[in-house]
Design a protein around this motif. Structure first.
Motif, PDB file in Angstrom:
ATOM      1  N   TYR A 129       0.915  -1.287  -0.048  1.00 27.51           N
ATOM      2  CA  TYR A 129      -0.081  -0.208  -0.170  1.00 27.51           C
ATOM      3  C   TYR A 129       0.867   1.306  -0.015  1.00 27.51           C
ATOM      4  CZ  TYR A 129      -3.640   3.092   1.787  1.00 27.51           C
ATOM      5  OH  TYR A 129      -4.646   3.980   1.920  1.00 27.51           O
ATOM      6  N   LYS A 133       1.508   4.292  -3.189  1.00 28.14           N
ATOM      7  CA  LYS A 133       1.325   5.559  -3.077  1.00 28.14           C
ATOM      8  C   LYS A 133       1.736   6.828  -4.047  1.00 28.14           C
ATOM      9  CE  LYS A 133      -0.788   6.057   1.599  1.00 28.14           C
ATOM     10  NZ  LYS A 133      -0.245   6.619   3.153  1.00 28.14           N
ATOM     11  N   CYS A 162      -8.303  -1.031  -3.440  1.00 32.45           N
ATOM     12  CA  CYS A 162      -8.746  -0.766  -2.229  1.00 32.45           C
ATOM     13  C   CYS A 162      -8.441   0.851  -1.770  1.00 32.45           C
ATOM     14  CB  CYS A 162      -8.001  -1.387  -1.134  1.00 32.45           C
ATOM     15  SG  CYS A 162      -8.830  -3.189  -0.857  1.00 32.45           S
ATOM     16  N   GLN A 163      -7.079   1.187  -2.232  1.00 36.67           N
ATOM     17  CA  GLN A 163      -6.734   2.307  -2.336  1.00 36.67           C
ATOM     18  C   GLN A 163      -7.521   3.589  -3.067  1.00 36.67           C
ATOM     19  OE1 GLN A 163      -2.794   4.105  -1.233  1.00 36.67           O
ATOM     20  NE2 GLN A 163      -1.734   2.236  -2.049  1.00 36.67           N
ATOM     21  N   ARG A 166     -11.317   3.398  -1.897  1.00 38.74           N
ATOM     22  CA  ARG A 166     -11.253   3.859  -0.195  1.00 38.74           C
ATOM     23  C   ARG A 166     -11.999   2.532   0.458  1.00 38.74           C
ATOM     24  NH1 ARG A 166     -13.333  10.024  -1.044  1.00 38.74           N
ATOM     25  NH2 ARG A 166     -11.625  10.707  -2.371  1.00 38.74           N
ATOM     26  N   TYR A 167     -11.554   1.423   0.235  1.00 38.54           N
ATOM     27  CA  TYR A 167     -11.875   0.434   1.023  1.00 38.54           C
ATOM     28  C   TYR A 167     -10.761  -0.094   1.947  1.00 38.54           C
ATOM     29  CZ  TYR A 167     -15.723  -0.919  -2.008  1.00 38.54           C
ATOM     30  OH  TYR A 167     -17.068  -1.417  -2.585  1.00 38.54           O
ATOM     31  N   MET A 191     -13.279  11.431  -6.693  1.00 35.92           N
ATOM     32  CA  MET A 191     -13.252   9.814  -6.226  1.00 35.92           C
ATOM     33  C   MET A 191     -13.371   9.041  -7.578  1.00 35.92           C
ATOM     34  SD  MET A 191     -17.498   9.818  -5.357  1.00 35.92           S
ATOM     35  CE  MET A 191     -17.480   8.008  -5.050  1.00 35.92           C
TER      36      MET A 191
END
Length: 213
Positions: A129, A133, A162-163, A166-167, A191
């Motif tokens: 994760y 980024k 997920c990133q 937004r999970y 979003m």
């Protein structure tokens, strides 16, 4: 506000996939014949999309899966942040529940929310994760790239989704994947929205309906 379209795919099949052998960031396997055909089928379906950029991991199975687009002259960048998770001591080994209860146990540990735990000798989802980024920041900092193609790897793709959506990482297995599957995403500036989920319709074209390079 223009919409950024992201075509996110997993690489095509390798012999390791076929044999249920774990391949992570430390295994640089090429596509096999089936994987090459999957890549060609995807190309034939989406060759008319006006991609502004192609992004891949640094591993050859990812690059080979989109080589036909790169050959068109579309700008291409490789990012190590998109590499598969490092599966540590399990890389290069055949995994079944009977053969390696630890491997399957660590997957359950992650699903239980303990995503900071590393697999033996390898990475945790939290580490992947974090290394993803900078790529996300880079991608979103380039509004001129309105339509992009991203090719990467199964577990890493789940973490990236997920990133973007937004999970929590414990939900990553909700995102199914298959070789050369497509997630089509739209980004409005605040979003992401999913337009296609693990889509493999492009792989259903009969073999005689494609032309090889």
């Amino acid at each position: 506000m223009s919409i950024k379209k992201v075509y996110l795919i997993r690489h095509g099949q390798t012999d390791y996939n076929l044999q249920s052998i774990v391949q992570g960031s430390g295994v640089d396997a090429p596509l096999n014949a089936t994987g090459q055909r999957q890549a060609e089928l995807f190309y034939q379906k989406y060759k008319d999309v006006k991609f502004d950029k192609v992004y891949t991991s640094t591993l050859q199975r990812s690059i080979q899966s989109v080589q036909r687009f790169i050959d068109l002259g579309i700008p291409h960048e490789k990012h190590a942040g998109l590499n598969e998770i490092n599966w540590g001591t399990r890389e290069g080994t055949r995994i079944t529940p009977e053969e390696d209860a630890y491997y399957h146990g660590i997957l359950q540990t992650w699903c239980d929310g303990n995503t900071g735990i590393c697999i033996e000798g390898g990475e945790s989802p939290d580490l992947v994760y974090e290394r993803q980024k900078p790529f996300i920041d880079l991608m979103l900092s380039r509004p001129e790239e309105e339509t992009i193609l991203v090719c990467m790897h199964g577990r890493a793709m789940r973490i990236l989704l997920c990133q973007l959506l937004r999970y929590p990482l414990r939900c990553m297995d909700e995102f199914r994947h298959e070789n050369l599957c497509l997630y089509e995403l739209d980004y409005t500036g605040s979003m992401f929205a999913v337009r296609k989920y693990c889509d493999v319709a492009h792989l259903q074209v009969p073999a005689e309906g494609i032309t090889q390079k």
